[in-house]
Design a protein around this motif. Structure first.
Motif, PDB file in Angstrom:
ATOM      1  N   UNK A 224      -5.924  17.539   0.927  1.00 24.46           N
ATOM      2  CA  UNK A 224      -5.275  16.552   1.771  1.00 24.46           C
ATOM      3  C   UNK A 224      -4.061  16.010   1.017  1.00 24.46           C
ATOM      4  N   UNK A 225      -2.939  15.977   1.707  1.00 23.35           N
ATOM      5  CA  UNK A 225      -1.732  15.449   1.083  1.00 23.35           C
ATOM      6  C   UNK A 225      -1.646  13.946   1.324  1.00 23.35           C
ATOM      7  N   UNK A 226      -0.911  13.293   0.463  1.00 24.06           N
ATOM      8  CA  UNK A 226      -0.713  11.851   0.582  1.00 24.06           C
ATOM      9  C   UNK A 226       0.779  11.548   0.514  1.00 24.06           C
ATOM     10  N   UNK A 227       1.164  10.480   1.174  1.00 28.19           N
ATOM     11  CA  UNK A 227       2.532   9.990   1.152  1.00 28.19           C
ATOM     12  C   UNK A 227       2.517   8.602   0.524  1.00 28.19           C
ATOM     13  N   UNK A 228       3.613   8.224  -0.086  1.00 27.50           N
ATOM     14  CA  UNK A 228       3.745   6.867  -0.610  1.00 27.50           C
ATOM     15  C   UNK A 228       4.595   6.081   0.385  1.00 27.50           C
ATOM     16  N   UNK A 229       4.057   4.950   0.847  1.00 28.22           N
ATOM     17  CA  UNK A 229       4.743   4.091   1.804  1.00 28.22           C
ATOM     18  C   UNK A 229       4.758   2.675   1.267  1.00 28.22           C
ATOM     19  N   UNK A 230       5.921   2.055   1.309  1.00 22.92           N
ATOM     20  CA  UNK A 230       6.001   0.648   0.934  1.00 22.92           C
ATOM     21  C   UNK A 230       5.591  -0.197   2.129  1.00 22.92           C
ATOM     22  N   UNK A 231       4.747  -1.176   1.886  1.00 22.71           N
ATOM     23  CA  UNK A 231       4.283  -2.069   2.941  1.00 22.71           C
ATOM     24  C   UNK A 231       5.482  -2.852   3.488  1.00 22.71           C
ATOM     25  N   UNK A 232       5.670  -2.871   4.814  1.00 24.07           N
ATOM     26  CA  UNK A 232       6.786  -3.626   5.375  1.00 24.07           C
ATOM     27  C   UNK A 232       6.602  -5.143   5.271  1.00 24.07           C
ATOM     28  N   UNK A 233       5.397  -5.591   4.913  1.00 21.82           N
ATOM     29  CA  UNK A 233       5.107  -7.024   4.835  1.00 21.82           C
ATOM     30  C   UNK A 233       5.235  -7.572   3.415  1.00 21.82           C
ATOM     31  N   UNK A 234       4.683  -6.822   2.431  1.00 24.54           N
ATOM     32  CA  UNK A 234       4.702  -7.335   1.053  1.00 24.54           C
ATOM     33  C   UNK A 234       5.464  -6.425   0.085  1.00 24.54           C
ATOM     34  N   UNK A 235       5.956  -5.287   0.571  1.00 20.58           N
ATOM     35  CA  UNK A 235       6.764  -4.330  -0.188  1.00 20.58           C
ATOM     36  C   UNK A 235       6.004  -3.570  -1.273  1.00 20.58           C
ATOM     37  N   UNK A 236       4.690  -3.705  -1.345  1.00 22.96           N
ATOM     38  CA  UNK A 236       3.910  -2.970  -2.341  1.00 22.96           C
ATOM     39  C   UNK A 236       3.759  -1.515  -1.911  1.00 22.96           C
ATOM     40  N   UNK A 237       3.865  -0.565  -2.863  1.00 23.02           N
ATOM     41  CA  UNK A 237       3.670   0.846  -2.515  1.00 23.02           C
ATOM     42  C   UNK A 237       2.191   1.144  -2.250  1.00 23.02           C
ATOM     43  N   UNK A 238       1.950   2.011  -1.285  1.00 26.14           N
ATOM     44  CA  UNK A 238       0.597   2.413  -0.905  1.00 26.14           C
ATOM     45  C   UNK A 238       0.550   3.914  -0.690  1.00 26.14           C
ATOM     46  N   UNK A 239      -0.564   4.522  -1.062  1.00 30.91           N
ATOM     47  CA  UNK A 239      -0.785   5.940  -0.775  1.00 30.91           C
ATOM     48  C   UNK A 239      -1.389   6.034   0.626  1.00 30.91           C
ATOM     49  N   UNK A 240      -0.761   6.871   1.461  1.00 31.39           N
ATOM     50  CA  UNK A 240      -1.227   7.069   2.821  1.00 31.39           C
ATOM     51  C   UNK A 240      -1.654   8.531   2.954  1.00 31.39           C
ATOM     52  N   UNK A 241      -2.916   8.803   3.283  1.00 29.38           N
ATOM     53  CA  UNK A 241      -3.335  10.191   3.473  1.00 29.38           C
ATOM     54  C   UNK A 241      -2.759  10.751   4.765  1.00 29.38           C
ATOM     55  N   UNK A 242      -2.575  12.059   4.799  1.00 29.85           N
ATOM     56  CA  UNK A 242      -2.089  12.693   6.021  1.00 29.85           C
ATOM     57  C   UNK A 242      -3.130  12.636   7.125  1.00 29.85           C
ATOM     58  N   UNK A 243      -4.400  12.694   6.739  1.00 31.87           N
ATOM     59  CA  UNK A 243      -5.470  12.625   7.735  1.00 31.87           C
ATOM     60  C   UNK A 243      -6.597  11.761   7.207  1.00 31.87           C
ATOM     61  N   UNK A 244      -7.140  10.981   8.099  1.00 27.78           N
ATOM     62  CA  UNK A 244      -8.271  10.110   7.780  1.00 27.78           C
ATOM     63  C   UNK A 244      -8.708   9.440   9.072  1.00 27.78           C
ATOM     64  N   UNK A 245      -9.876   8.869   9.073  1.00 24.36           N
ATOM     65  CA  UNK A 245     -10.313   8.067  10.200  1.00 24.36           C
ATOM     66  C   UNK A 245      -9.879   6.630   9.969  1.00 24.36           C
ATOM     67  N   UNK A 246      -9.727   5.900  11.057  1.00 26.04           N
ATOM     68  CA  UNK A 246      -9.350   4.504  10.934  1.00 26.04           C
ATOM     69  C   UNK A 246      -7.853   4.325  10.888  1.00 26.04           C
ATOM     70  N   UNK A 247      -7.450   3.207  10.305  1.00 23.63           N
ATOM     71  CA  UNK A 247      -6.052   2.796  10.245  1.00 23.63           C
ATOM     72  C   UNK A 247      -5.700   2.519   8.787  1.00 23.63           C
ATOM     73  N   UNK A 248      -4.579   3.061   8.279  1.00 21.77           N
ATOM     74  CA  UNK A 248      -4.214   2.748   6.901  1.00 21.77           C
ATOM     75  C   UNK A 248      -3.801   1.276   6.772  1.00 21.77           C
ATOM     76  N   UNK A 249      -4.269   0.646   5.711  1.00 24.70           N
ATOM     77  CA  UNK A 249      -3.952  -0.759   5.458  1.00 24.70           C
ATOM     78  C   UNK A 249      -3.426  -0.911   4.037  1.00 24.70           C
ATOM     79  N   UNK A 250      -2.586  -1.904   3.862  1.00 22.42           N
ATOM     80  CA  UNK A 250      -2.023  -2.190   2.550  1.00 22.42           C
ATOM     81  C   UNK A 250      -3.147  -2.617   1.604  1.00 22.42           C
ATOM     82  N   UNK A 251      -3.139  -2.056   0.415  1.00 24.79           N
ATOM     83  CA  UNK A 251      -4.136  -2.423  -0.581  1.00 24.79           C
ATOM     84  C   UNK A 251      -3.932  -3.827  -1.129  1.00 24.79           C
ATOM     85  N   UNK A 252      -2.752  -4.398  -0.925  1.00 23.97           N
ATOM     86  CA  UNK A 252      -2.452  -5.732  -1.434  1.00 23.97           C
ATOM     87  C   UNK A 252      -2.653  -6.815  -0.372  1.00 23.97           C
ATOM     88  N   UNK A 253      -1.958  -6.674   0.771  1.00 29.05           N
ATOM     89  CA  UNK A 253      -2.030  -7.736   1.790  1.00 29.05           C
ATOM     90  C   UNK A 253      -2.971  -7.387   2.952  1.00 29.05           C
TER      91      UNK A 253
END
Length: 150
Positions: free
Chosen positions: A1-30
């Motif tokens: 499974x590949x992952x992308x790095x996305x900065x949170x639009x709310x707190x600007x912290x980088x997060x790893x986002x998987x290409x596939x998963x169940x549920x909704x990706x959420x910021x690890x910080x906020x």
């Protein structure tokens, strides 16, 4: 499974986002929902776009396509606006000929909305942000059921 790095639009912290998963990706910080923007190809489309429960906006595009380059940032913005409720999956038709054939892609960009792997809406060509927003919202309001509901 590949992952992308996305900065949170709310707190600007980088997060790893998987290409596939169940549920909704959420910021690890906020802990707020993150925009889910990924790529897929012939090999992983089923896992990335069809297996989850979140509605998926698929963008069939090509590098050489001017309208594709115009609509891409609009789709990214719409995915940001709908963080937690829509996943954007980008498919380069030149690198995914089987998917282009399977979905009968004759023009790029072609946009599709899938819910649990089922095609519910399709549109060819670039459109302004307001038109795309209305198309997405209309398709989802007519067809989306809350996961787990009957």
């Amino acid at each position: 499974m590949t992952e992308n790095i996305t900065n949170c639009p709310h707190c600007a912290k980088p997060n790893r986002i998987p290409s596939s998963a169940n549920g909704v990706p959420r910021c690890g910080h906020c802990h707020r929902p993150l925009p889910w923007i990924v790529t897929a190809d012939d090999a992983d489309f089923a896992e990335v776009a069809e297996a989850g429960t979140l509605p998926v906006l698929v963008d069939f595009w090509a590098v050489w396509c001017g309208p594709c380059r115009t609509v891409s940032p609009v789709l990214d913005q719409l995915a940001q606006e709908r963080a937690g409720s829509v996943k954007l999956v980008k498919v380069d038709v030149d690198h995914s000929p089987h998917l282009a054939w399977r979905f009968g892609i004759q023009a790029v960009p072609t946009l599709m909305i899938l819910i649990r792997g089922k095609l519910i809406a399709r549109q060819a060509g670039a459109a302004p942000a307001a038109a795309l927003r209305a198309w997405i919202d209309g398709a989802l309001s007519r067809n989306h059921k809350v996961p787990g509901s009957t």
